[in-house]
Scaffold this active site. Structure first.
Site, mmCIF file in Angstrom:
data_model
loop_
_atom_site.group_PDB
_atom_site.id
_atom_site.type_symbol
_atom_site.label_atom_id
_atom_site.label_comp_id
_atom_site.label_asym_id
_atom_site.label_seq_id
_atom_site.Cartn_x
_atom_site.Cartn_y
_atom_site.Cartn_z
ATOM 1 N N ARG A 175 56.313 80.921 -2.377
ATOM 2 C CA ARG A 175 57.223 80.380 -2.192
ATOM 3 C C ARG A 175 57.773 80.253 -1.359
ATOM 4 O O ARG A 175 57.131 81.063 -0.694
ATOM 5 C CB ARG A 175 58.629 80.813 -3.733
ATOM 6 N N THR A 234 58.996 68.968 -9.283
ATOM 7 C CA THR A 234 58.003 69.513 -9.428
ATOM 8 C C THR A 234 57.012 69.494 -9.956
ATOM 9 O O THR A 234 57.285 68.128 -10.534
ATOM 10 C CB THR A 234 58.631 71.324 -9.832
ATOM 11 N N THR A 240 56.089 72.399 -5.283
ATOM 12 C CA THR A 240 57.048 71.785 -5.578
ATOM 13 C C THR A 240 57.670 71.379 -3.778
ATOM 14 O O THR A 240 57.347 72.173 -3.537
ATOM 15 C CB THR A 240 58.495 72.397 -6.364
ATOM 16 N N ASP A 294 67.942 75.675 -2.644
ATOM 17 C CA ASP A 294 67.885 76.814 -4.028
ATOM 18 C C ASP A 294 68.507 77.820 -3.575
ATOM 19 O O ASP A 294 68.670 78.478 -5.023
ATOM 20 C CB ASP A 294 66.714 77.407 -4.081
ATOM 21 N N SER A 313 64.024 80.199 -7.739
ATOM 22 C CA SER A 313 63.245 79.507 -8.318
ATOM 23 C C SER A 313 63.157 79.738 -9.845
ATOM 24 O O SER A 313 63.399 80.636 -10.314
ATOM 25 C CB SER A 313 61.975 79.839 -8.138
ATOM 26 N N SER A 314 63.327 78.630 -10.325
ATOM 27 C CA SER A 314 62.835 78.317 -12.043
ATOM 28 C C SER A 314 61.711 77.795 -12.715
ATOM 29 O O SER A 314 60.962 77.469 -13.399
ATOM 30 C CB SER A 314 63.503 77.537 -12.757
ATOM 31 N N GLY A 345 60.680 70.275 -13.731
ATOM 32 C CA GLY A 345 62.023 69.713 -14.073
ATOM 33 C C GLY A 345 63.343 70.698 -13.872
ATOM 34 O O GLY A 345 64.173 71.474 -14.328
ATOM 35 N N GLY A 346 63.048 71.208 -12.410
ATOM 36 C CA GLY A 346 64.156 71.759 -12.182
ATOM 37 C C GLY A 346 65.061 73.509 -12.993
ATOM 38 O O GLY A 346 63.621 74.155 -13.926
#
Length: 560
Positions: free
Chosen positions: A95, A371, A389, A413, A442-443, A463-464
Site C-alpha cells: 500500500r 482499482t 490501484t 483515502d 483500504s477496502s 470498486g472502492g
C-alpha cells in the site's frame, strides 16, 4: 457424431486447450484472470514457460500497467495474498505511504475546511508508490523464473505497442475534452505525430518501456533509486508535491500474516490491515453463518435486508477501529473476528425494519472505484489473489512524460479533517488520520478460500468502498449457494457501508417489488448499473474454472 465420440472430443479439447462457455473458461494446467485479455495472456504464457503463480501474477500486473493504465500501475499500490497447494498462506502489503512531509491538516485551508479537490487532484494527493516494491518482494521470496523473464513481456508491450481498444480510446477522448482539468494527460494516448491512436492501431509507450527496462534490469532499485527516483523528485518539485528521493529510498513492502476465518467447512484467507477487506468480509461471513437459509431465500426481501444489516454493522466497526497496524498497534482484530461478536450483532437485527446509522459516531471515507484485480493459479494448485490501484480512474491525472506512468491520488483515502464526521461519509476518526510514512486504510479485498485445506476459490474486485461487499457476496454465492464462478460473479449484488445510510443496488437485477418492500422497511435505495468487476477462479477435481466480470469489457480468463 455419436454421444460417446462427442464426449471423447470434449475431454481431449479440455486436456489440450481452454474451453469457453458463456463467461466461464476451463483448463487443466493453470489459469490467469484479469481485466485485460492481453495481460491475462501474458500471465498464461509465463505459466507455459514453467513459471509458478507468483511469476504469472507479477508478469500480469506489469502487463496491466501497460494495457490498463486507469488502474494497472507502477505508480500506485496494493495487496497480494498467496497460498501454496498445501494451504500455507502469506500476504504482501505494498500500500502507498504518506510522504515524510505530510501532516494531518495538509488539505485544510486557513479556516480548517477541506480545500476542494486538493486531496485527489494535486501533486500533494500522491502517496509514495508501492507496487514495484511489493511485486519484487513477492517474487524474490516465491518466484521460480528470473525477475528479468517476468518483467520483459511488459517492456515489450510498452515499447513495441499493442492494439488500441475502444475503452482506452474513449478515455483519450474524455481527457482531450477536459484539457483544463487534466493538462498532463494531454498526449498520453498519442502517437509520434501527436494524434490520438485510433482503435485497431498500435499504441506504443516508449517512455514507460524505458522505465520498465530499468525495473527489469535493476529490480526495485530501478524505481526507488537512480534515474527514476531523481525524475520523480523533480516532478514533485515542479508541481508543488512533497515526495522526495528520501521517501522513495525509505519505502518498503511488508510481508504480513493474513487474517483467517471459517465458514462451515471452508477456510477464508484474506488481507489484514491496512486493508480493511479481510476483517470486514470475515465478520460478515460470521454473521451469515448464523442464518438458516431454509427460511432466507436468495435475493428475497428478507435476504437483501439481512445482507444490508450485516454490512451496516461490519462497516461501522471498520470505520471505528481499522487503520495502518504500524501506527495502530491496539486494533481489536481478534474481537472483530470473534464469532461471538457475530452472534451478538445478529441478535440486534430487526427483520421487520432497517436500523438507522448514527452519524454522530463514525462513518466511511469514500474511495475511488478504479482499482483492478487479478487471480492466478498454477498447475500445482498454488494461488495468488492480487488487488492494486491508483485510487481514481487514472489516479491523480498527473503523469511524468519522461517516465510514462500515471501517479496515484491515494492520499485522499486518509481522513482529511481530524475529528469531523458527516452523514455524507467524511470521517475524522484517529486510526486513519494522515501521518508521515503511514499507509492509508483500504477496502481492497483479495481473497483465497480453501476447501479441505487447499486453495479452492480465488477472487477479488475493484470498486472502492464497494469492494468488500461485492467480494463477500460472491464468496457466499459460491460456498453457500453452490454457484459456478461465472454465475456467482454475475449475480445481483448490493452495497451498504454504514454512512451514507442507504442500500446501493444493481438496477437491472433487483426486482421493483423487492425495492418497494425494502423502502417500506425504512431503507433508502439508490441504483447503480453494476457493482464491482470481479475476477475469479475455482479449482476442483483437477479442473480450473475461471471467469471475468462481463462488465470488464476487455477482461478475460485465460488458461491452457
Amino acid at each position: 457424431m455419436s454421444i460417446r465420440l462427442f464426449a471423447l472430443v470434449l475431454l481431449l479439447c479440455l486436456f489440450l486447450n481452454s474451453i469457453t462457455t458463456k463467461a466461464q473458461t476451463y483448463s487443466r494446467n493453470g489459469m490467469v484472470v484479469s481485466t485485460s485479455s492481453v495481460a491475462s495472456e501474458t500471465g498464461r504464457d509465463i505459466l507455459k514457460k514453467g513459471g509458478n503463480a507468483i511469476d504469472a501474477a507479477v508478469a500480469t500486473a506489469f502487463a496491466l500497467a501497460v494495457t490498463h493504465p486507469s488502474a494497472g500501475n507502477i505508480g500506485g499500490g496494493g495487496f497480494l495474498v498467496y497460498m501454496d497447494n498445501e494451504g500455507t498462506a502469506t500476504t504482501f502489503d505494498f500500500r502507498e505511504k504518506a510522504p515524510l512531509k505530510a501532516t494531518d491538516d495538509m488539505f485544510l485551508d486557513e479556516n480548517g475546511d477541506v480545500i476542494e479537490n486538493s486531496n485527489h487532484f494535486s501533486a500533494k494527493a500522491i502517496g509514495v508508490p508501492g507496487t514495484v516494491a511489493g511485486l519484487y518482494k513477492a517474487h524474490e521470496k516465491f518466484g521460480k523464473l528470473s525477475w528479468q523473464e517476468v518483467v520483459q513481456p511488459a517492456v515489450e508491450l510498452a515499447s513495441n505497442g499493442f492494439t488500441m481498444n475502444w475503452s482506452l480510446y474513449q478515455s483519450a477522448q474524455y481527457f482531450e475534452g477536459d484539457k483544463e482539468r487534466y493538462p498532463q494527460m494531454q498526449g498520453f494516448f498519442s502517437n509520434e505525430n501527436g494524434d490520438i491512436v485510433e482503435p485497431g492501431d498500435i499504441w506504443k509507450q516508449t517512455a514507460l518501456g524505458n522505465t520498465l527496462s530499468l525495473i527489469r534490469d535493476k529490480g526495485s532499485d530501478g524505481f526507488y533509486k537512480g534515474v527514476v527516483a531523481k525524475k520523480i523528485e523533480a516532478f514533485m518539485k515542479a508541481n508543488n508535491g512533497i515526495i522526495t528521493k528520501k521517501d522513495l529510498a525509505k519505502y518498503v513492502a511488508i510481508e504480513r500474516k493474513p487474517v483467517f476465518g471459517t465458514y462451515k467447512d471452508y477456510q477464508i484467507c484474506s488481507m489484514a490491515p491496512p486493508s480493511s477487506g479481510g476483517v470486514t468480509l470475515i465478520s460478515m461471513m460470521d454473521m451469515m453463518e448464523q442464518v438458516s437459509f431454509d427460511t432466507l431465500e436468495f435475493n428475497s426481501t428478507a435476504y437483501v435486508h439481512f445482507l444490508a444489516e450485516a454490512m451496516r454493522r461490519a462497516y461501522a466497526n471498520r470505520a471505528k477501529h481499522l487503520g495502518d497496524p504500524d501506527f495502530n498497534p491496539d486494533m481489536p482484530i481478534d474481537f472483530l473476528l470473534d464469532k461471538q461478536l457475530a452472534k451478538e450483532q445478529v441478535a440486534t437485527i430487526d427483520m421487520q425494519k432497517a436500523t438507522k446509522s448514527d452519524s454522530s459516531k463514525f462513518g466511511q471515507m469514500p474511495e475511488g472505484d478504479n482499482t483492478t484485480h487479478l487471480s492466478v493459479m498454477d498447475k500445482d494448485g498454488n494461488a495468488v489473489s492480487l488487488t492494486y490501484t491508483l485510487e481514481y480512474a487514472y489516479g491523480s491525472g498527473m503523469v511524468d512524460k519522461e517516465l510514462g506512468f500515471i501517479f496515484n491520488n491515494e492520499m485522499g483515502d486518509f481522513n482529511p479533517k481530524p475529528g469531523v464526521t458527516t452523514t455524507r461519509g467524511q470521517i475524522g476518526t484517529k486510526p486513519n488520520l494522515i501521518e508521515p510514512e503511514k499507509r492509508m486504510l483500504s477496502s481492497m479485498t483479495p481473497v483465497i478460500v480453501a476447501k479441505d485445506g487447499k486453495p479452492y476459490l480465488v477472487i477479488g474486485s475493484p470498486g472502492g468502498r464497494t469492494i468488500i461487499n461485492t467480494v463477500f457476496q460472491t464468496v457466499l454465492n459460491v460456498i453457500e449457494f453452490d454457484m459456478e464462478i461465472d454465475d456467482a460473479i454475475e449475480a445481483m449484488k448490493i452495497h451498504h457501508q454504514w454512512l451514507p445510510d442507504r442500500i446501493m443496488y444493481e438496477e437491472l437485477l433487483l426486482s421493483p417489488d423487492t425495492r418497494e418492500a425494502l423502502k417500506s422497511m425504512g431503507h433508502e435505495m439508490i441504483s447503480r448499473t453494476r457493482l464491482g468487476q470481479l475476477m475469479g477462479i475455482i479449482y476442483e477435481d483437477g479442473i480450473f474454472k475461471g471467469a471475468s466480470d462481463s462488465s470488464s469489457g476487455e477482461g478475460a480468463a485465460v488458461g491452457y
